[in-house]
Write a protein that holds these residues in place. Structure first.
Motif, mmCIF file in Angstrom:
data_model
loop_
_atom_site.group_PDB
_atom_site.id
_atom_site.type_symbol
_atom_site.label_atom_id
_atom_site.label_comp_id
_atom_site.label_asym_id
_atom_site.label_seq_id
_atom_site.Cartn_x
_atom_site.Cartn_y
_atom_site.Cartn_z
ATOM 1 N N TYR A 9 -1.666 3.334 7.558
ATOM 2 C CA TYR A 9 -1.250 1.870 6.480
ATOM 3 C C TYR A 9 -1.292 0.892 5.881
ATOM 4 O O TYR A 9 -1.134 -0.105 6.012
ATOM 5 N N HIS A 11 -0.340 -1.513 8.557
ATOM 6 C CA HIS A 11 -1.095 -2.476 9.108
ATOM 7 C C HIS A 11 -1.990 -2.550 8.482
ATOM 8 O O HIS A 11 -2.441 -3.802 8.210
ATOM 9 N N GLU A 12 -2.850 -1.809 7.797
ATOM 10 C CA GLU A 12 -4.141 -2.393 6.912
ATOM 11 C C GLU A 12 -2.949 -2.916 5.725
ATOM 12 O O GLU A 12 -4.187 -3.854 4.585
ATOM 13 N N HIS A 13 -2.215 -2.664 5.061
ATOM 14 C CA HIS A 13 -2.001 -3.030 3.610
ATOM 15 C C HIS A 13 -0.354 -3.908 3.767
ATOM 16 O O HIS A 13 -0.389 -4.373 1.978
ATOM 17 N N ILE A 14 -0.138 -4.078 4.968
ATOM 18 C CA ILE A 14 0.409 -4.946 4.880
ATOM 19 C C ILE A 14 0.941 -5.531 6.007
ATOM 20 O O ILE A 14 1.477 -5.488 7.741
ATOM 21 N N SER A 63 8.215 2.959 4.003
ATOM 22 C CA SER A 63 7.922 4.172 4.261
ATOM 23 C C SER A 63 8.875 5.479 4.149
ATOM 24 O O SER A 63 7.889 5.927 3.862
ATOM 25 N N HIS A 66 7.263 5.933 0.412
ATOM 26 C CA HIS A 66 5.653 6.522 0.648
ATOM 27 C C HIS A 66 5.050 7.815 1.250
ATOM 28 O O HIS A 66 4.429 8.415 0.875
ATOM 29 N N THR A 70 3.999 10.287 -1.210
ATOM 30 C CA THR A 70 2.111 10.895 -0.643
ATOM 31 C C THR A 70 2.478 12.283 -0.477
ATOM 32 O O THR A 70 1.310 13.191 -0.973
ATOM 33 N N ARG A 77 3.771 2.758 -7.483
ATOM 34 C CA ARG A 77 3.743 2.309 -6.512
ATOM 35 C C ARG A 77 4.961 2.276 -6.763
ATOM 36 O O ARG A 77 6.038 1.618 -7.513
ATOM 37 N N GLU A 148 -0.717 4.164 -4.459
ATOM 38 C CA GLU A 148 -0.200 2.893 -3.193
ATOM 39 C C GLU A 148 -1.716 2.420 -2.770
ATOM 40 O O GLU A 148 -2.864 3.095 -2.431
#
Length: 148
Positions: A9, A11-14, A63, A66, A70, A77, A148
């Motif tokens: 997550y 690496h993909e989003h930040i 994190s 998050h 989650t 957000r 998110e």
């Protein structure tokens, strides 16, 4: 959320996390520990750039929140509102940031449910070679109703 899922997550989003070589060392509702190598975070003195140290501490704190929102299925957000960072000594190699809550989670979730916005503080401790080398404290805001 598993460490692998959290790392993917991030690496993909930040994307900064990927560029810094961030890895999830451990992840639970109580604490999140992220690690990063020296090479992509090096400064002109062959130690970790202060911005990278601060970024890892911020990422660990974000994190943790998050992971918790989650796990509880709280649509929100998360954004940082303010922070302070104390650098205690240079970091000359791989380093970690461990985040823990510094606020009342129950009050945070009640406020988020009631008002649609809530604030909470999180601390991160930077460690290098078995010693504490930095301290971060951040205040984060959650806006309800968004994923998110």
């Amino acid at each position: 959320m598993t460490g692998g899922a959290l790392e993917a997550y991030l690496h993909e989003h930040i994307p900064l996390s990927r560029g810094m070589g961030v890895q999830v060392v451990s992840s639970s509702a109580e604490a999140v520990t992220l690690g990063a190598p020296l090479a992509p975070n090096i400064n002109h003195r062959d130690t970790v750039f202060g911005g990278s140290a601060s970024a890892l501490a911020t990422l660990a704190a974000w994190s943790l929140l998050h992971v918790r929102v989650t796990a509880q299925g709280l649509p929100s957000r998360l954004v940082i509102q303010r922070n302070s960072m104390e650098y205690l000594r240079p970091i000359a190699g791989e380093f970690t940031a461990t985040a823990t809550l510094d606020g009342d989670w129950a009050a945070f979730t009640r406020m988020l449910a009631r008002k649609g916005v809530a604030r909470i503080a999180v601390r991160s401790q930077l460690d290098y070679a078995g010693e504490m080398v930095g301290a971060f404290r951040g205040e984060f805001v959650a806006f309800g109703g968004e994923r998110e």
